[in-house]
Every structure is written in C-alpha cells, then in structure tokens.
Scaffold this motif. Structure first.
Motif, short mmCIF file in Angstrom:
data_model
loop_
_atom_site.label_atom_id
_atom_site.label_comp_id
_atom_site.label_asym_id
_atom_site.label_seq_id
_atom_site.Cartn_x
_atom_site.Cartn_y
_atom_site.Cartn_z
N VAL A 167 0.87 -1.40 0.08
CA VAL A 167 -0.02 -0.25 -0.07
C VAL A 167 0.79 1.23 0.12
CG1 VAL A 167 -1.82 1.31 1.12
CG2 VAL A 167 -1.72 -1.11 1.36
N SER A 168 0.45 2.08 -0.77
CA SER A 168 1.45 3.56 -1.00
C SER A 168 0.55 4.46 -1.54
CB SER A 168 2.46 3.21 -1.94
OG SER A 168 3.45 4.28 -1.87
N THR A 169 1.29 5.68 -2.02
CA THR A 169 0.43 6.85 -2.68
C THR A 169 1.24 7.43 -3.65
OG1 THR A 169 -0.90 8.68 -2.27
CG2 THR A 169 1.18 8.50 -1.07
N THR A 170 0.64 8.14 -4.69
CA THR A 170 1.41 8.50 -5.69
C THR A 170 1.50 10.03 -5.56
OG1 THR A 170 0.38 6.59 -7.10
CG2 THR A 170 1.34 8.49 -8.17
N PHE A 171 2.83 10.37 -5.91
CA PHE A 171 2.88 11.92 -5.83
C PHE A 171 3.31 12.26 -7.33
CE2 PHE A 171 4.12 10.78 -1.51
CZ PHE A 171 3.49 11.57 -0.85
N PRO A 183 20.73 16.77 -9.37
CA PRO A 183 20.21 15.69 -8.60
C PRO A 183 20.34 15.84 -7.28
CG PRO A 183 20.48 14.99 -10.86
CD PRO A 183 21.26 16.19 -10.53
N SER A 184 21.98 15.82 -7.01
CA SER A 184 22.31 15.65 -5.66
C SER A 184 21.80 16.74 -4.66
CB SER A 184 24.18 15.64 -5.66
OG SER A 184 24.22 16.97 -6.20
N SER A 185 21.20 17.61 -4.95
CA SER A 185 20.78 18.58 -4.10
C SER A 185 19.30 18.80 -4.08
CB SER A 185 21.36 20.17 -4.61
OG SER A 185 22.75 20.25 -4.67
N ALA A 186 18.70 17.93 -4.69
CA ALA A 186 17.31 17.82 -4.74
C ALA A 186 16.83 17.51 -3.21
CB ALA A 186 16.73 17.08 -5.58
N GLN A 187 15.62 18.21 -3.12
CA GLN A 187 15.03 18.01 -1.71
C GLN A 187 13.35 18.11 -1.89
OE1 GLN A 187 16.24 19.75 2.00
NE2 GLN A 187 18.16 20.76 1.04
N PHE A 188 12.61 17.69 -1.15
CA PHE A 188 11.17 17.82 -1.29
C PHE A 188 10.54 19.05 -0.93
CE2 PHE A 188 11.03 13.03 -0.55
CZ PHE A 188 10.87 12.60 -1.81
N GLN A 189 9.52 19.36 -1.78
CA GLN A 189 9.28 21.02 -1.50
C GLN A 189 8.50 20.81 0.04
OE1 GLN A 189 8.01 23.43 -4.12
NE2 GLN A 189 8.10 24.51 -2.33
N GLU A 190 9.05 22.04 0.65
CA GLU A 190 8.41 22.28 2.08
C GLU A 190 7.14 23.29 1.87
OE1 GLU A 190 9.12 20.45 4.26
OE2 GLU A 190 10.92 19.49 3.83
N PRO A 191 6.23 23.11 2.98
CA PRO A 191 6.35 22.14 4.11
C PRO A 191 5.77 20.57 3.89
CG PRO A 191 4.37 23.50 4.04
CD PRO A 191 5.19 23.85 2.96
N THR A 192 5.34 20.49 2.48
CA THR A 192 4.85 19.14 2.22
C THR A 192 5.74 17.99 2.59
OG1 THR A 192 3.67 20.33 0.38
CG2 THR A 192 4.14 17.64 0.14
N GLY A 193 7.01 18.20 2.26
CA GLY A 193 8.28 17.29 2.71
C GLY A 193 8.14 16.91 4.18
N VAL A 195 5.51 17.57 6.66
CA VAL A 195 4.40 17.27 7.25
C VAL A 195 3.79 15.95 6.41
CG1 VAL A 195 1.93 18.18 7.50
CG2 VAL A 195 4.17 19.54 7.65
N ILE A 196 4.04 15.92 5.13
CA ILE A 196 2.92 14.90 4.46
C ILE A 196 4.04 13.51 3.96
CG2 ILE A 196 1.66 14.29 2.42
CD1 ILE A 196 0.46 16.33 4.53
N ILE A 197 5.20 13.95 3.48
CA ILE A 197 5.83 12.87 2.81
C ILE A 197 6.87 12.11 3.70
CG2 ILE A 197 7.93 12.46 1.08
CD1 ILE A 197 6.66 14.77 -0.52
N ARG A 198 7.45 12.92 4.94
CA ARG A 198 8.32 12.14 5.77
C ARG A 198 7.64 10.94 6.54
NH1 ARG A 198 13.05 12.88 8.40
NH2 ARG A 198 13.54 14.92 8.00
N PRO A 199 6.49 11.15 7.21
CA PRO A 199 5.56 10.09 7.88
C PRO A 199 5.39 9.05 6.76
CG PRO A 199 4.35 12.00 7.90
CD PRO A 199 5.71 12.57 7.30
N ILE A 200 5.05 9.46 5.58
CA ILE A 200 4.62 8.46 4.55
C ILE A 200 5.68 7.41 4.19
CG2 ILE A 200 4.05 7.90 2.31
CD1 ILE A 200 2.07 10.09 2.25
#
Length: 388
Positions: A167-171, A183-193, A195-200
């Motif tokens: 079970v997952s979800t699609t971003f 690519p080595s400097s890429a990070q998830f958009q905040e605050p989504t990263g 609040v939403i992505i880290r616990p997932i």
C-alpha cells in the motif's frame, strides 16, 4: 614417473572449458531490467466508441502485447476481474475523494477491500494499491488524510490475511521536487516534505512498500528553456548531457536525472534505499493547443522507443544501479478527441497502434537472436570435442 595425458582426456578438458564458457554466455546478466507496464482508465462517457472497449477486450489486448503489468487508474471491478488468470500484475488506485472517508472510518476501508480486492485476489495478480493519485496537487485539503487512509487499507488487507499487496500513494514529481538539477541537491518541497512525505516514507519503510511518483520529462522540458530536446528524448549528442558537479556524475537523459532527484530527496529524509516505482510517464502525441509544438507523434515515438530500450538494458541510473522497480507508460488507449486535452495513447480507439515499433520488443530481439546463434555454435563445438 610422469603420467601421460591421453589425447581423449585433453579433448574432454577442452570440452569442459567450452561448456563453462557456454554457461557464462547463456546465463542472463545479474542486473534485472525494470518491469514496464501501462496505465488504463475506463472512459467516463458511454459513447459507441467507449462501449466497444470492454474489460475483456482491454485485458486481451494487454496480454497480446505481452505487457506484464497494468495500472488501473479507476480500479473498475469489471476490469480487475478481466485480468484474472492472465499473470498480468495489476496496480489499483483509490480515487482522491475517497481518501478522507477511508481515513476517518476503518470499516469503509474494509468495504473498499471487500469490493476491489477480495473477490478477485489472487486469481487477479494484484500487487500494489495507491491510496490517492497526486493528492498534494489536485486535492491539497485531502493531503492530511493520506497516511491514515493508507494505514487503514493496509490493516484491512491484513485482517483479510492478504499480506503480499503493498500500500502506498502516488506523488507528482512536478509538485513535490521543486529543483531537479543538480540531482544531488534535490529536496522535497516544504512544508509538504516534512509534514506529509516524511511520515509516509516511514510507513513505506515499515511495510516494505515502494515510493510512487508520476514523472514526465515532457513537463520538465517545457518548464526550462535550458533543457535541449535531445536530452529529453534520450538522444546522443554534443550538448545532450548535464554534469552534477557535486557528485561528478554525467547525466545523458532527463529521465535518469529526474529519478535521481527523487532518490536524493528521499535520502535527505533517511530513506534512500526505498524502491521507486514510476507510476506514470510518457510523451504526448498532441498538445492542448498549437503552442505545444513538441507534442507530436514523432517525438512521442522517439521518447517511448528510447525509454523502453533504456529500461530494458538494466543499466539503472547513476545513483541507483538497479534502477526503478517498475515504470508505467501513460496510457494504453487514446482519449476521445476533445479540445484542450493532450493525447498520450499507445493505441487508437480501434486498438491499432499509433506507433511503428512493438511495445513488447523494445529492440531486445536482435540481442536475444545473437545469443541464440552464439549458444548454438558453442553447442556444436562441444559435441564435436566429445565425439573425437
């Protein structure tokens, strides 16, 4: 006293070494190629054209094209049933509007599994369920419910003693990774990263699931004038590369660069080893308006043919040698012609191909035939040595 080696013994030794060489040639490489599937959604309108595309016909078409996996974007029960006993892996999706309901009521999650999974599994080879599709973009108010809904679906499957469906979800890449280069400097958009992505990500790690991402090089190419069309289409050329100066890695196509940006973003959160599945990718054969000059059948064919060859080579990406686990090409059948809608279909409505290449081959046939000829030659040499 020296022991003389008889000629027959020498010939047997030669035959033995030739046999070892034969085994090494015939054995497939250790690097496994990515599983390549397609997406399909039932047309919303019940027109004469749409009605002709019955679930059984769609399933038969997928099997005839030797496509090993299909993503059902609307998880139509009739379509799920149609893939029973086909050995095609089926990827289901929970519609975005249902996410808050499944999060707030465990019994509703169980009911969804009763309707979409239990009647068909394992006759239909369901492998993964995505709870929502690009919720962050299309339904941002639903995002806080994602993790709870995923947990409830996972627990419901466990209650039904179904343990092999992840079970997952699609971003969507465009909405969660703001900077793809380097690519080595890429990070998830905040605050989504945070609040939403880290616990997932933590949930996916605990449950041995995969990170799902919709990834379209076409969108990235259109958003940046600095990206040459050849780099997006996997073409070799003097300007079709980008160097990540931090890692010293040279990228020769946009797809790999975007995948590694996702991997780097996960690594920032301590989950760099999670499997990645590209839930949607492709190149449109027509655009929304005349301004989309690069949305053509020619470029679409070039992209798809090169993508399939690249994935089947088993070379992976610079940051992940095993590559992505699965890739789903968007989409199997073209939508009914409407103004303001891009066309991504592999097939016309009459189920004939839009392209001149075979989806099931991807250019691998020549390599296989060469190996077959080589193996046949070595078999003849070994047999001659044994008979002498």
């Amino acid at each position: 006293m020296k022991t003389r080696v008889l000629p027959s013994t020498k010939m047997n030794s030669v035959a033995f070494y030739l046999l070892l060489l034969l085994i090494s040639v015939a054995t497939p490489p250790s690097t496994s190629a990515t599983t390549i599937g397609v997406t399909y959604s039932t047309p919303p309108s019940i027109s004469t054209t749409s009605a002709a595309l019955s679930p059984d016909r769609i399933a038969a078409q997928v099997v005839s094209m030797k496509i090993p996996a299909v993503r059902l974007l609307d998880s139509n029960p009739s379509m799920i049933r149609a893939f029973a006993y086909t050995n095609v892996s089926v990827f289901l999706s929970v519609p975005n509007p249902l996410v808050p309901l499944l999060a707030s009521n465990r019994s509703l999650a169980m009911r969804w599994c009763y309707r979409h999974v239990l009647p068909f599994y394992p006759r239909t080879k369901i492998t993964i369920i995505s709870v929502g599709n690009d919720v962050v973009s299309y339904s941002p108010d639903v995002s806080p419910f994602l993790l709870r809904a995923m947990q409830n679906v996972h627990l419901s499957l466990a209650d039904l003693r179904i343990y092999k469906i992840s079970v997952s979800t699609t971003f969507s890449f465009f909405n969660v990774v703001p900077t793809a280069f380097p690519p080595s400097s890429a990070q998830f958009q905040e605050p989504t990263g945070e609040v939403i992505i880290r616990p997932i990500l933590q949930f996916l790690e605990r449950t041995n699931s995969s990170f799902l991402i919709n990834l379209f090089p076409y969108n990235m190419y259109r958003s940046s004038f600095s990206i040459p069309i050849g780099f997006a289409l996997f073409e070799e050329g003097p300007f079709n590369f980008r160097d990540d100066l931090t890692t010293g890695v040279r990228y020769r196509n946009l797809f790999d660069m975007m995948v590694d940006a996702v991997i780097s973003s996960m690594a920032v959160m301590g989950h760099e080893n999670l499997p990645v599945i590209v839930a949607e990718t492709g190149w449109p054969s027509s655009g929304i308006d005349a301004g989309e000059v690069d949305a053509t059948l020619l470029y679409s064919e070039m992209f798809l043919k090169a993508l399939l060859g690249h994935l089947r080579s088993g070379g992976g990406t610079p940051l992940r040698k095993e590559g992505v686990a699965e890739v789903y090409v968007f989409e199997l059948v073209e939508k009914e012609a409407k103004q303001g809608v891009r066309n991504w279909g592999l097939l016309h409505h009459n189920m004939t191909s839009q392209y001149s290449f075979e989806f099931s081959d991807g250019g691998g046939g020549k390599g296989r035939r060469f190996v077959e000829v080589l193996v046949g030659f070595f078999v003849e040499v070994v047999m001659l040595c044994l008979l002498m």
